[in-house]
Design an enzyme around this catalytic site. Structure first.
Site, short mmCIF file in Angstrom:
data_model
loop_
_atom_site.label_atom_id
_atom_site.label_comp_id
_atom_site.label_asym_id
_atom_site.label_seq_id
_atom_site.Cartn_x
_atom_site.Cartn_y
_atom_site.Cartn_z
N THR A 57 13.18 75.05 -1.47
CA THR A 57 13.03 76.30 -0.72
C THR A 57 13.30 76.08 0.77
OG1 THR A 57 10.68 75.81 -0.41
CG2 THR A 57 11.29 77.11 -2.34
N ASP A 58 13.42 77.19 1.52
CA ASP A 58 13.55 77.08 2.97
C ASP A 58 12.61 78.05 3.66
OD1 ASP A 58 14.74 79.61 3.19
OD2 ASP A 58 16.77 78.81 3.23
N ALA A 59 12.67 78.07 5.00
CA ALA A 59 11.73 78.86 5.78
C ALA A 59 11.89 80.36 5.54
CB ALA A 59 11.89 78.55 7.28
N GLY A 60 12.97 80.77 4.88
CA GLY A 60 13.12 82.17 4.49
C GLY A 60 12.26 82.50 3.26
N GLY A 61 11.62 81.47 2.69
CA GLY A 61 10.72 81.68 1.55
C GLY A 61 11.41 81.65 0.21
#
Lengths: 159, 159, 159, 159
Positions: free
Chosen positions: B34-38
């Protein structure tokens, strides 16, 4: 026509099991895991260990995604000691073996080993702390601590 | 005492299956994906698709690691067209569905879909070419081409 | 025509510098580095530290790619102790600070810190060993050891 | 004492530049980027292209992290067509060249090339869409669209 092959519904991703209180989790090595040295890139073992810890929580009925989405909190790794003894290679089948070592109000330390059959490849002690969405330390949910303590006491895991 | 839990030997990593000539491969989403965009970072779907293609070759009896180690050759991706329709999230269980579309002397094109249950998340056409260790195009081993053609013709896979 | 903008030739990737025998290497955080917890995924700090060590060797005139291609050998990480004190986030500009701590015939230990300005985010001791392409331990090239020792002795680095 | 070496404050991470409306961004290849085939793993080019797009937005004064943190929205990749022509290897210095191709209310398409000197390694068209934190499509901030349009019209970028 009767289906001659198993249904796709029967397919499920790698999942681990508790065996006498110790969690075992399988991992296969793909191209993405290796580097130009021909072996698994060292940082990737931390990914396999995190997969194993997440699987362990899931088997214990702990829902990390819900905990993030409700703003309850999330685990962050605070310390790792890791020794690399022998390298894994493309197509290897590994097992990550995880034991809860210490449980305090805010942290858990897990001893983790990556094995290829009987060969120990990598060995680590990983400490995680529970933090708020803003990154501040926070006590773990009491129910979770109870679950962890019952495992470290050798009580059987229902899974 | 008789063992009340399954043996660790019984544990094996995610593995796919051919169902009527179409390969199905399970993937679970972890924090690393995953990334900080969720949501899952877009490049990671290409990793899941590569895992599925490697598993497909393995089920067909093709040993990519031996092919590299003997200097025979290796597959390299030469073209990808991918559409992202809906995002995957932490803890999702996905299936990568792969169909051999076109087989030539030196290349194979595979149609791949990433599904969450009945929902299509991502869809791609991936072309791979066989190359020498020095990176020059090379005909695929004839036996492999025969195997691929039998699949695209709908013949049953023994696995 | 006079060029109103700098030439693309003037562009070069992040590169570090030795400042009084201590290596400093800049890193920027992108989406690929973060996870659904909104912070940098813990295993990725090991990637930044490896980038810094590779840059350090490059500045010292040591060519790792040639060493692999000629079969001379390659460094493998054998031990890491890492503490995570504060998280990095999307768009952060970090500096990896690296000091050679101990040099033996076959291994080097490097102390590494990841800083955001004056704030220490992560701190590690990383030991690497030189190995043959087959994975057996091997003495490091003598010339390399001389270079490392001159740095740990505080001699100026020409770079 | 006068400092004989450049200050660490002078160190900054790789950053790109607009040259006549076209964005150029440098990337160096580390072990983490390569795989057991000895070349850069194919999915990683999408990471370099994302770094370049993020750098492009940053140079244009657009703050993606603030946009996520305020709940304004985030870009998600919706489509990629990518061709791999020649592989990158360990230690290569690359340039990602990015051109805004099409700008609509909710999406932007960027043409991106990865070059090693004069050699084209990889070429892609990447479409991104603006979405809400819940994942629903949303019009891009009007000010951003104006900026993008001025670039595609060839107006000089102040950076």
């Amino acid at each position: 026509m009767s289906a001659p092959f198993p249904s796709a519904n029967a397919l499920s991703p790698s999942s681990g099991r508790f065996i006498e209180g110790v969690h075992h989790f399988p991992v296969r090595i793909y191209f993405e895991d290796t580097d130009a040295g021909g072996i698994v890139y060292h940082a990737n073992y931390l990914r396999y260990m995190e997969r194993a810890r997440s699987d362990m929580l899931r088997l214990l009925g702990i829902d990390q995604r819900a905990s993030i989405e409700t703003g309850e909190g999330v685990y962050a790794v605070t310390r790792v000691e890791i020794e690399y003894r022998a390298p894994a290679k493309l197509d290897d089948d590994l097992i990550v073996v995880s034991r809860m070592e210490r449980v305090s109000g805010a942290t858990v330390t897990i001893a983790q080993q990556v094995m290829r059959g009987e060969v120990l490849l990598t060995e680590a002690a990983v400490t995680v702390a529970f933090i708020t969405p803003e990154g501040r330390p926070k006590r773990q949910p009491r129910a979770w601590v109870e679950i962890y303590k019952s495992i470290t006491n050798g009580e059987p895991v229902l899974s």
